[in-house]
Design a protein around this motif. Structure first.
Motif, mmCIF file in Angstrom:
data_model
loop_
_atom_site.group_PDB
_atom_site.id
_atom_site.type_symbol
_atom_site.label_atom_id
_atom_site.label_comp_id
_atom_site.label_asym_id
_atom_site.label_seq_id
_atom_site.Cartn_x
_atom_site.Cartn_y
_atom_site.Cartn_z
ATOM 1 N N ASN A 16 13.771 -4.667 16.882
ATOM 2 C CA ASN A 16 14.638 -5.816 16.599
ATOM 3 C C ASN A 16 15.895 -5.658 17.427
ATOM 4 N N GLU A 17 16.333 -6.745 18.039
ATOM 5 C CA GLU A 17 17.608 -6.713 18.750
ATOM 6 C C GLU A 17 18.121 -8.133 18.944
ATOM 7 N N GLY A 51 25.108 -1.367 16.612
ATOM 8 C CA GLY A 51 24.546 -2.560 17.228
ATOM 9 C C GLY A 51 23.450 -2.154 18.201
ATOM 10 N N GLY A 52 22.989 -3.092 18.963
ATOM 11 C CA GLY A 52 21.921 -2.778 19.901
ATOM 12 C C GLY A 52 20.581 -2.742 19.204
ATOM 13 N N PRO A 53 19.545 -2.373 19.939
ATOM 14 C CA PRO A 53 18.208 -2.403 19.351
ATOM 15 C C PRO A 53 18.021 -1.338 18.279
ATOM 16 N N ASN A 54 17.182 -1.654 17.311
ATOM 17 C CA ASN A 54 16.716 -0.678 16.332
ATOM 18 C C ASN A 54 15.197 -0.780 16.329
ATOM 19 N N ALA A 55 14.531 0.276 15.913
ATOM 20 C CA ALA A 55 13.078 0.295 16.061
ATOM 21 C C ALA A 55 12.400 1.044 14.929
ATOM 22 N N THR A 56 11.179 0.615 14.658
ATOM 23 C CA THR A 56 10.318 1.275 13.686
ATOM 24 C C THR A 56 8.997 1.588 14.376
ATOM 25 N N TYR A 57 8.509 2.810 14.182
ATOM 26 C CA TYR A 57 7.159 3.078 14.694
ATOM 27 C C TYR A 57 6.236 3.404 13.530
ATOM 28 N N TRP A 115 14.353 3.860 13.089
ATOM 29 C CA TRP A 115 15.448 4.523 13.792
ATOM 30 C C TRP A 115 16.530 3.502 14.092
ATOM 31 N N VAL A 116 17.753 3.773 13.644
ATOM 32 C CA VAL A 116 18.871 2.891 13.930
ATOM 33 C C VAL A 116 20.032 3.729 14.460
ATOM 34 N N PRO A 117 20.560 3.380 15.665
ATOM 35 C CA PRO A 117 21.641 4.182 16.244
ATOM 36 C C PRO A 117 22.949 3.971 15.487
ATOM 37 N N VAL A 118 23.661 5.073 15.242
ATOM 38 C CA VAL A 118 24.907 5.022 14.488
ATOM 39 C C VAL A 118 25.978 5.875 15.165
ATOM 40 N N VAL A 119 27.218 5.636 14.765
ATOM 41 C CA VAL A 119 28.350 6.461 15.214
ATOM 42 C C VAL A 119 29.108 6.910 13.963
ATOM 43 N N LYS A 120 29.740 8.063 14.094
ATOM 44 C CA LYS A 120 30.562 8.566 12.985
ATOM 45 C C LYS A 120 31.813 7.717 12.902
ATOM 46 N N LYS A 121 32.172 7.338 11.648
ATOM 47 C CA LYS A 121 33.380 6.514 11.440
ATOM 48 C C LYS A 121 34.619 7.363 11.575
#
Length: 158
Positions: free
Chosen positions: A64-65, A132-138, A152-158
């Motif tokens: 999804n993106e 943001g950006g793409p996230n994916a499931t396999y 899998w969803v990309p994250v950053v530390k707050k």
């Protein structure tokens, strides 16, 4: 809250066929219907097999993106060879990723894991944020009638 892990992933690339989602994100049955119709079309016209034949492994991905201002869904693989008519080559950044894993039925596993990640995990964690950006499931066949999958969803530390 659903169980999850935080994992560092190296950058990776998926080759995909996709479509622009027309349904409202709040209308889950309509979105699922759109995805099912698209994926059935991929199987009927041979593109599903073409992607699977190009794959490095047996993982089937749903991505999804937001692309060019519109929500998209893709069927993708990590390709070992070129697929000339692919809709997109999707680059995932090296990053920390929230990973939500589970087992389930083939046709519902992608949506189950996506819902758990966005509806339960990401809405409740306070120390990381989706970048943001793409996230994916396999998903992968367990060879017992069920499938194993990871979102899998990309994250950053707050």
């Amino acid at each position: 809250m659903a169980e999850y892990t935080l994992e560092h992933k190296k950058s990776f690339t998926l080759t995909a066929y996709g479509f622009s989602i027309q349904s409202n994100f709040q209308d889950m049955p309509a979105m699922q219907k759109e995805k099912t119709e698209f994926w059935d079309k991929l199987k009927a016209d041979g593109r599903f097999t073409k992607l699977k034949d190009a794959a490095k492994d047996d993982r089937e991905w749903s991505v999804n993106e937001v692309y060019q201002g519109k929500p998209w869904n893709y069927f993708a693989v990590e390709a070992g060879k070129s697929v000339t008519d692919a809709t997109r080559i999707i680059e995932f950044p090296e990053s920390e990723y929230i990973v939500v894993a589970g087992n389930g039925e083939k046709e519902s596993l992608f949506d189950q894991l996506t819902y758990r990640a966005f509806g339960e995990v990401l809405s409740q964690i306070t120390d990381y944020a989706y970048i943001g950006g793409p996230n994916a499931t396999y998903r992968k066949d367990n060879h017992d009638g069920t499938f194993y999958g990871e979102f899998w969803v990309p994250v950053v530390k707050k």
